[in-house]
Design a protein around this motif. Structure first.
Motif, PDB file in Angstrom:
ATOM      1  N   ILE A 185      10.297  20.039  -0.396  1.00  0.00           N
ATOM      2  CA  ILE A 185       9.414  20.149   0.763  1.00  0.00           C
ATOM      3  C   ILE A 185       9.489  18.894   1.620  1.00  0.00           C
ATOM      4  O   ILE A 185       9.505  18.967   2.862  1.00  0.00           O
ATOM      5  CB  ILE A 185       7.970  20.438   0.300  1.00  0.00           C
ATOM      6  N   PHE A 186       9.558  17.737   0.983  1.00  0.00           N
ATOM      7  CA  PHE A 186       9.707  16.502   1.748  1.00  0.00           C
ATOM      8  C   PHE A 186      11.033  16.486   2.503  1.00  0.00           C
ATOM      9  O   PHE A 186      11.102  16.085   3.670  1.00  0.00           O
ATOM     10  CB  PHE A 186       9.612  15.282   0.826  1.00  0.00           C
ATOM     11  N   TRP A 187      12.102  16.904   1.849  1.00  0.00           N
ATOM     12  CA  TRP A 187      13.396  16.948   2.518  1.00  0.00           C
ATOM     13  C   TRP A 187      13.362  17.911   3.702  1.00  0.00           C
ATOM     14  O   TRP A 187      13.895  17.617   4.772  1.00  0.00           O
ATOM     15  CB  TRP A 187      14.473  17.361   1.520  1.00  0.00           C
ATOM     16  N   ARG A 188      12.754  19.081   3.518  1.00  0.00           N
ATOM     17  CA  ARG A 188      12.654  20.051   4.609  1.00  0.00           C
ATOM     18  C   ARG A 188      11.853  19.464   5.783  1.00  0.00           C
ATOM     19  O   ARG A 188      12.229  19.628   6.944  1.00  0.00           O
ATOM     20  CB  ARG A 188      11.998  21.333   4.114  1.00  0.00           C
ATOM     21  N   PHE A 206      -7.864   4.648 -12.811  1.00  0.00           N
ATOM     22  CA  PHE A 206      -6.664   4.413 -12.010  1.00  0.00           C
ATOM     23  C   PHE A 206      -5.475   5.085 -12.671  1.00  0.00           C
ATOM     24  O   PHE A 206      -5.291   4.997 -13.887  1.00  0.00           O
ATOM     25  CB  PHE A 206      -6.416   2.903 -11.892  1.00  0.00           C
ATOM     26  N   THR A 207      -4.647   5.794 -11.844  1.00  0.00           N
ATOM     27  CA  THR A 207      -3.457   6.443 -12.374  1.00  0.00           C
ATOM     28  C   THR A 207      -2.378   6.533 -11.295  1.00  0.00           C
ATOM     29  O   THR A 207      -2.691   6.638 -10.100  1.00  0.00           O
ATOM     30  CB  THR A 207      -3.783   7.859 -12.883  1.00  0.00           C
ATOM     31  N   LEU A 208      -1.122   6.472 -11.749  1.00  0.00           N
ATOM     32  CA  LEU A 208       0.040   6.674 -10.871  1.00  0.00           C
ATOM     33  C   LEU A 208       0.668   8.048 -11.106  1.00  0.00           C
ATOM     34  O   LEU A 208       1.777   8.305 -10.629  1.00  0.00           O
ATOM     35  CB  LEU A 208       1.082   5.578 -11.120  1.00  0.00           C
ATOM     36  N   GLU A 209      -0.040   8.902 -11.810  1.00  0.00           N
ATOM     37  CA  GLU A 209       0.506  10.192 -12.205  1.00  0.00           C
ATOM     38  C   GLU A 209       0.880  11.049 -10.995  1.00  0.00           C
ATOM     39  O   GLU A 209       1.907  11.729 -11.012  1.00  0.00           O
ATOM     40  CB  GLU A 209      -0.519  10.930 -13.074  1.00  0.00           C
ATOM     41  N   HIS A 210       0.048  11.013  -9.943  1.00  0.00           N
ATOM     42  CA  HIS A 210       0.311  11.873  -8.783  1.00  0.00           C
ATOM     43  C   HIS A 210       1.579  11.448  -8.059  1.00  0.00           C
ATOM     44  O   HIS A 210       2.389  12.299  -7.658  1.00  0.00           O
ATOM     45  CB  HIS A 210      -0.881  11.838  -7.836  1.00  0.00           C
ATOM     46  N   PHE A 211       1.788  10.162  -7.878  1.00  0.00           N
ATOM     47  CA  PHE A 211       3.005   9.681  -7.228  1.00  0.00           C
ATOM     48  C   PHE A 211       4.230   9.946  -8.105  1.00  0.00           C
ATOM     49  O   PHE A 211       5.306  10.277  -7.592  1.00  0.00           O
ATOM     50  CB  PHE A 211       2.879   8.188  -6.917  1.00  0.00           C
ATOM     51  N   ALA A 212       4.079   9.801  -9.401  1.00  0.00           N
ATOM     52  CA  ALA A 212       5.195  10.088 -10.308  1.00  0.00           C
ATOM     53  C   ALA A 212       5.566  11.564 -10.259  1.00  0.00           C
ATOM     54  O   ALA A 212       6.757  11.925 -10.304  1.00  0.00           O
ATOM     55  CB  ALA A 212       4.823   9.684 -11.729  1.00  0.00           C
ATOM     56  N   LEU A 213       4.556  12.431 -10.146  1.00  0.00           N
ATOM     57  CA  LEU A 213       4.813  13.865 -10.064  1.00  0.00           C
ATOM     58  C   LEU A 213       5.587  14.197  -8.791  1.00  0.00           C
ATOM     59  O   LEU A 213       6.505  15.035  -8.808  1.00  0.00           O
ATOM     60  CB  LEU A 213       3.483  14.623 -10.096  1.00  0.00           C
ATOM     61  N   ILE A 214       5.237  13.559  -7.681  1.00  0.00           N
ATOM     62  CA  ILE A 214       5.936  13.809  -6.413  1.00  0.00           C
ATOM     63  C   ILE A 214       7.410  13.417  -6.520  1.00  0.00           C
ATOM     64  O   ILE A 214       8.299  14.138  -6.041  1.00  0.00           O
ATOM     65  CB  ILE A 214       5.258  13.021  -5.272  1.00  0.00           C
ATOM     66  N   VAL A 215       7.688  12.299  -7.180  1.00  0.00           N
ATOM     67  CA  VAL A 215       9.056  11.776  -7.240  1.00  0.00           C
ATOM     68  C   VAL A 215       9.927  12.605  -8.180  1.00  0.00           C
ATOM     69  O   VAL A 215      11.112  12.840  -7.895  1.00  0.00           O
ATOM     70  CB  VAL A 215       9.035  10.294  -7.680  1.00  0.00           C
ATOM     71  N   ARG A 216       9.369  13.070  -9.282  1.00  0.00           N
ATOM     72  CA  ARG A 216      10.206  13.738 -10.287  1.00  0.00           C
ATOM     73  C   ARG A 216      10.228  15.261 -10.160  1.00  0.00           C
ATOM     74  O   ARG A 216      11.077  15.911 -10.776  1.00  0.00           O
ATOM     75  CB  ARG A 216       9.742  13.357 -11.687  1.00  0.00           C
ATOM     76  N   ASP A 217       9.327  15.845  -9.388  1.00  0.00           N
ATOM     77  CA  ASP A 217       9.263  17.309  -9.270  1.00  0.00           C
ATOM     78  C   ASP A 217      10.147  17.758  -8.102  1.00  0.00           C
ATOM     79  O   ASP A 217       9.927  17.358  -6.956  1.00  0.00           O
ATOM     80  CB  ASP A 217       7.819  17.756  -9.047  1.00  0.00           C
ATOM     81  N   SER A 218      11.126  18.611  -8.372  1.00  0.00           N
ATOM     82  CA  SER A 218      12.043  19.080  -7.327  1.00  0.00           C
ATOM     83  C   SER A 218      11.328  19.919  -6.266  1.00  0.00           C
ATOM     84  O   SER A 218      11.782  19.997  -5.121  1.00  0.00           O
ATOM     85  CB  SER A 218      13.171  19.897  -7.957  1.00  0.00           C
TER      86      SER A 218
END
Length: 295
Positions: free
Chosen positions: A79-82, A62-74
């Protein structure tokens, strides 16, 4: 006695049989919903928390690394904002175009209404990919729209946000017109005529009488258009190109190009949660405004 009185004790078995029959009727639909929607969603959620190694692939744990990467990576945030910006602008344009069209439909005779409803729904009979290719030909440098744009000083329309918005509006417009038209079908024309007889101008009657009646349709249509636009793939991919990414094309790249399935699943779940939060907030704001206008 000619009129038999059914006692509660005698009607109870019939009520239980009716309840069992209703339950049996719901079971097939529930199984379809469970198998086709809930089970894949649960599997995607489970996959989004899995560890990943480019040398070994998907790893247990189990890891939260992928969600953390989405939140902290500009890069991901941009892309989400677009994507959300495309969805909001497409929804706004569909409301601006679809609301008058739905009102005009309600004022047509049945014969012409049937013809124009067919015109409105006809794009849904054509594949989204085919429509996107058609727009790419129209907006390309050698297409009529592209040539006209170049004549007024616009170098390129294709593979720009403008081309993506044009294609998305064309795809999503029927999903706005039909709900608004359905809401306006319940409006009694005499109410609008009464407003005119009391001295209201046409803009005032449209604002105070027609628009409040159309708001349920606008709300449902906006939610449909926003949700479908945020998850659209073919139109942004074909009209936006490889550089103008949205979340759906990002998920495609992560899963099929990078083979990072957990990260792709996390991006998809993050988009789902963002969509749900935005749509619930929008629903609450519009309902409050609607109730305030009626009060």
């Amino acid at each position: 006695m000619d009129d038999a009185v059914v006692s509660p004790a005698a009607s109870a078995p019939a009520a239980r049989r009716g309840a069992r029959a209703s339950l049996l009727g719901v079971v097939p639909l529930s199984l379809v919903f469970l198998v086709m929607i809930l089970v894949p969603l649960v599997l995607v959620v489970d996959l989004s928390f899995r560890q990943f190694d480019y040398a070994k692939g998907i790893q247990p744990g189990f890891t939260l690394e992928h969600f953390a990467l989405i939140v902290r990576d500009s890069y991901f945030l941009e892309i989400f904002w677009r994507t959300l910006w495309f969805s909001a602008l497409t929804t706004l344009i569909c409301v601006a175009i679809g609301l008058p069209q739905a009102y005009i439909l309600t004022r047509m005779t049945p014969r012409w209404r049937s013809i124009f409803l067919l015109v409105v729904l006809s794009p849904l009979l054509v594949s989204t990919v085919v429509r996107a290719f058609g727009w790419s030909l129209l907006l390309g440098p050698n297409g009529p729209v592209g040539i006209a744009a170049a004549a007024v000083g616009i170098d390129q329309l294709l593979y720009t946000p403008t081309s993506v918005i044009i294609g998305l509006v064309h795809v999503m417009l029927p999903f706005m017109i039909i709900p608004v038209w359905t809401s306006l079908q319940k409006l009694d024309p005499s109410v609008e005529h009464a407003a005119y007889s009391l001295g209201a101008s046409r803009p005032l009657a449209l604002w105070r009488v027609i628009l409040p009646q159309a708001m349920p349709g606008v709300l449902s249509g906006s939610l449909i258009v926003f949700g479908l636009t945020a998850s659209a793939f073919a139109t942004p991919a074909l009209l936006g190109g490889r550089r103008l990414k949205v979340v759906s094309t990002l998920v495609y790249d992560e899963i099929l190009s990078e083979l990072n399935w957990p990260l792709g699943a996390a991006i998809a779940i993050f988009l789902l949660l963002a969509n749900v939060a935005i749509m619930l907030s929008y629903n609450r704001v519009v309902e409050r405004s609607y109730k305030r206008s009626l009060g």
